[in-house]
Write an enzyme that holds these catalytic residues in place. Sequence first.
Site, PDB file in Angstrom:
ATOM      1  N   ARG A 225      -0.413 -18.968   7.473  1.00 26.71           N
ATOM      2  CA  ARG A 225       0.830 -19.078   8.250  1.00 26.71           C
ATOM      3  C   ARG A 225       2.071 -19.142   7.351  1.00 26.71           C
ATOM      4  NH1 ARG A 225      -0.346 -23.964  12.117  1.00 26.71           N
ATOM      5  NH2 ARG A 225      -1.471 -24.574  10.233  1.00 26.71           N
TER       6      ARG A 225
ATOM      7  N   ASN B 167      -1.314 -21.255  15.085  1.00 26.93           N
ATOM      8  CA  ASN B 167      -2.774 -21.256  15.170  1.00 26.93           C
ATOM      9  C   ASN B 167      -3.156 -21.334  16.625  1.00 26.93           C
ATOM     10  OD1 ASN B 167      -3.556 -21.169  12.516  1.00 26.93           O
ATOM     11  ND2 ASN B 167      -3.740 -23.390  12.285  1.00 26.93           N
TER      12      ASN B 167
END
Length: 720
Positions: free
Chosen positions: A15, A33
């Site tokens: 990320r 997520n």
Amino acid sequence: MRFVIRGTVQGVGFRPTVYRVAKAMGLRGTVRNDGASVIIDTDGDESFLDRLRAELPALAIIESAECIDYQLPDSVKGFSIIQSGNSGHGVGIPTDTAICDKCLKEMRGTGRRSGYPFTTCTECGARFTLMESNPYDRERTSMKEYPMCPECGSEYADPADRRFHHQTVCCPVCGPSYRLIDSKGNPIPGDPIRTFAKMVDEGRFGIAKSWGGMHICASIDHVQELREWYGREQKPFAIMVRDVETVLRYSDPTESELKEMTSPHRPIVLVRKKDTVPGSVSPGLDTVGMFLPYTGMQYLLFDYLKHDAAVMTSANVPGEPMILDDGDIMELNADMYLLHNQRIVNRADDSVMKLFGDRRYFLRKSRGHIPSYIEIGMKGEAVAVGPQENLTASVAKDGRIHSTQHIGNGESVGVVDYLETATDSLMDMLGSRPLVVAMDLHPGYSNRRYAKALSERFGAELMEVQHHWAHCASLMAESGIERMAALALDGTGHGTDGNAWGGEAMIADYNDFRRLAHLEYIPLIGGEKALHDIRRLKFAVDSVNGSDTPYVTEREADVFSKMSKNSALTSSFGRFLDTLAYSLGVCSLRTYDGEPAMKMEPLLARGRKVEGFETELKNGQVLTSHLFRDIGRYDRYDAAYSAVDCVLERLIESAADAASKEGIKQIGLTGGVSYSIPISTMFASHVKKMGFTPVFHDRVPNGDGGVSVGQAAIALRKIQ
Ligand SMILES: [Zn+2]
Ligand SMILES: [Zn+2]
């Protein structure tokens, strides 16, 4: 555009990389997520994905990227990482990964993490072993007990920092720490790791807590004393060594062995040992299990140790699960205990592998390699609870079979509890709701009660799977082959005729299997007792041959003869190897799982084919007992090689016959016996000579650790 990314994309700095790339390209949007995947919403196009792939962090793997038309609302300003959604459960369970070079340098430097053993970043550290549930975020790990200090907080929030969004970021101010205590629990003064190292150098035995469990630690010069203290006579110990240079001082690894050993997964790799290894480390074997440090503590330990190698073996009561509790561990009565206060959520032993060419044979698939999954072309949900020894369980969902860490032997105290905890936790992380629960056919296995409970909990069908069929299916599943002829060679597994199978030629798919040939049935005199007292196996074949049995007393001979009439029969290849080991003076007792078979390897590796060892297939049985009649007359290396080779050849012929009738090209090898490199080599040579392609394991354990994968695949077919 919305990108739905699947693969190894959680807990590996994915990320933050998305964030950096988006920022660099001047894009707006969000990344989050989502359990099963990472979802990126942006105003960019596919060129974003290309650049992301090019800048992927070292441990991240994109397996699939779905692009969906999506209009990013104007209200989204800039680019941000947003809180994980809890909508899905999924596959992104990150594994523990050895401390990276950058963190190592930082730990050995003079900055605020100088000498701090919990130094990690987005690219390294304990993950699965700290994780309570999915998705992987700090509040669902045992690091939630350690709120970040302001400095760690600003690293976490800074996109330019390599700890940007690092879920377990910590430092000496805010994170966990080590302490050193003696056998009474009293603190030992001084720097804990440095003092521990000094005591190990002096020959004392310590316990060192690491990721996923604890190790018993002793210097390599004191292995014999360790054996006496720990009550472990013959079973090999793995040794952890300082660095690659030291690996080369003690062993002669191939390039691929070295590659595995230095990989971020840091398994124990069995390598050819040199004379520099004390004999007591792996008695009677050509190999030694070796691994490199993977935690900050272990690196610091070797920085301080004068010795360059130390035994590092899972701290447990033999056969029982590794001890996690700081209180329970005191019962081992070690000299000193190096403990930390970072709670271990999931236990994970070290992974153990050996290499056969470029194939990885997992003797134990655990820390660094789990959770893991294999793709299977069948949808539906199933759970498989494995067999009895080297237990693992597997959970099938969304076209994948996920396996738990290595659990242990089902007959030992606490193992079934551990199986339940680990399986429940994996099922929870995946959001599993099975329609079928699979278990072994053996009526006495201790995990059947758990299988029944699971089937009741989910209203799922309960099914039994024959042990060697499951072995074959596990090999099929990992090689993507739907129907296969194979040899399943192992210790023992319950057969459909009630006998103890284990030297089987089969043809199988996920619907059914056919037994083509098996080794001659031999009575297991006294059942379980014959597994340890391998004289009984020799007595059984000598009785068939009418040979003398000078190694038993007259009274024993009498009792054994009577018992053999009512004993269970076995076709096990493992027992055949045990009998050979006894006959050739390799060993007279089996003190650990697989000992005689393992000690046969050096003989098999040195022997060659000689005249005088022939056998035949009679009523579906490959005859073996006659091979022992005159075995004493031959060179023991050649006898070992020739006896095994002729038996293997007959089994392979049966498999080849059936395969060619169906136009099948591959013949597989599976089961615990297939860990033997000489046997794998003989197998490959015969199979190729007969015009077929040999198939070997690479990702699923050859032995009973892989059985749950096969059970799960067979259970999935039942749903279709
Ligand atoms: Zn790092
Ligand atoms: Zn901090």
